[in-house]
Design an enzyme around this catalytic site. Structure first.
Site, PDB file in Angstrom:
ATOM      1  N   ASP A  18       0.857  -1.169   0.000  1.00  0.00           N
ATOM      2  CA  ASP A  18       0.000   0.000   0.000  1.00  0.00           C
ATOM      3  C   ASP A  18       0.908   1.238   0.000  1.00  0.00           C
ATOM      4  OD1 ASP A  18      -2.324   1.611   0.291  1.00  0.00           O
ATOM      5  OD2 ASP A  18      -2.054   1.635   2.453  1.00  0.00           O
ATOM      6  N   ASP A  20      -0.285   4.986   1.072  1.00  0.00           N
ATOM      7  CA  ASP A  20      -0.543   5.875   2.204  1.00  0.00           C
ATOM      8  C   ASP A  20      -0.352   5.157   3.534  1.00  0.00           C
ATOM      9  OD1 ASP A  20      -1.263   7.926   0.456  1.00  0.00           O
ATOM     10  OD2 ASP A  20      -3.376   7.374   0.496  1.00  0.00           O
TER      11      ASP A  20
END
Length: 253
Positions: A18, A20
Site C-alpha cells: 500500500d 498511504d
C-alpha cells in the site's frame, strides 16, 4: 535451458505495498491539503465515506479554482514523509530476485511523481491505483481503478473503485509467492486472497490493527497466509527477511 527458466519462474516473488501510511508515513491526500489548502481539511472529514477517487477529484477541482498550479501539486508530492530505510527494503527485494508493486487507493500521479522525486522509479515493477492525469490547463483529474458500472462484487472491506483482493488474485497468477504489506482495514481483502506460502504484513497503530485485534478478531481466521505485524521500516525489513528465509512461517494471530 527450459528447465532453468521453469525453476526461475517457480521462485519468483512479489512484494505488494500500500502507499498511504505504509510506504510513506502520511496520508497523501490529507498531506496535500495541509500543504496547499488547509481549510479543505473540513471537506475531507465531511466526505470521508465517498469513493476516494471522487473525493480527490473534487478536492483538486477546488485547488484548481483557487489557482493552485500543477507545479505546486508536484512540489507538495515531494514532501510526503518517507523513511529512507524503505530504500533498503527495495534493495533487499531486488537482491533476492523479487519484484515490487504498489497497490493503493491513492492515484497514479502521486505515486509516479513521488518515486521520481526519490530517484526510485526503477524499483517499481507495477502500480495498481486510481488512474490520474493532467488536463491541458493543469487540473489533476482522478478516475476510478474499477468503474462503478462494472463493480468487482467484493463483499469485504474494499471501496467500489478499487478491490485489492482482485489485484492480489491477478498477481498470484504471475508470481509463485506474494507478500502483501498494508496498514488499513481496506488492505484486509488483499490479504485474504493470499495462500499459505505467502505473507500478510500489517502495520501496527492503524485501522488494520483495530479491525483485526479489537473489532473483528475472528476474521484473522479467514487468512490462509501468516500475519506478521510491523511498526516502522526497520521492522518491515526484518519481517520480509524472515519470510524470504523460510518456505513456511508459523501463523501469528
Amino acid at each position: 535451458m527450459a528447465q532453468q527458466q521453469q525453476q526461475q519462474q517457480q521462485h519468483t516473488f512479489l512484494v505488494a505495498l500500500d502507499f498511504d501510511n505504509t510506504l510513506i508515513d502520511c496520508d497523501s491526500t490529507s498531506h496535500m491539503m495541509e500543504q496547499l489548502a488547509p481549510a479543505e481539511s473540513a471537506t475531507i472529514e465531511a466526505h470521508w465515506n465517498m469513493p476516494w477517487n471522487e473525493l480527490n477529484d473534487m478536492l483538486f477541482a477546488k485547488l484548481y479554482a483557487a489557482g493552485v498550479s500543477k507545479d505546486d501539486v508536484i512540489r507538495a508530492v515531494r514532501t510526503f514523509a518517507f523513511n529512507p530505510d524503505m530504500r533498503q527494503l527495495f534493495a533487499l527485494v531486488k537482491e533476492r530476485g523479487g519484484d515490487i508493486a504498489i497497490v493503493s487507493d491513492a492515484n497514479t500521479v502521486f505515486i509516479t511523481e513521488f518515486f521520481a522525486s526519490q530517484n526510485a522509479t526503477h524499483f517499481i515493477s507495477d502500480t495498481a491505483s486510481n488512474p490520474a492525469s493532467w488536463t491541458t490547463d493543469g487540473r489533476l483529474r482522478v478516475a476510478p481503478r474499477t468503474n462503478a458500472a462494472t463493480p468487482h462484487a467484493c463483499t469485504g472491506t474494499c471501496p467500489v473503485n478499487l478491490c485489492k483482493g482482485f489485484e492480489v488474485a491477478q498477481y498470484k497468477t504471475r508470481y509463485d509467492r506474494l507478500l502483501f504489506v498494508g496498514d488499513g482495514e481496506r488492505d484486509f481483502c488483499g490479504m485474504s486472497k493470499l495462500g499459505p506460502r505467502d505473507a500478510a504484513l500489517g502495520r501496527l497503530g492503524y485501522s488494520l490493527e483495530s479491525f483485526l485485534v479489537v473489532r473483528e478478531p475472528q476474521r484473522v481466521g479467514e487468512l490462509q497466509a501468516p500475519l506478521l505485524w510491523w511498526r516502522d521500516a526497520a521492522d518491515l525489513i526484518t519481517c520480509v527477511s524472515q519470510v524470504l528465509g523460510s518456505d513456511s512461517i508459523p501463523l501469528i494471530k
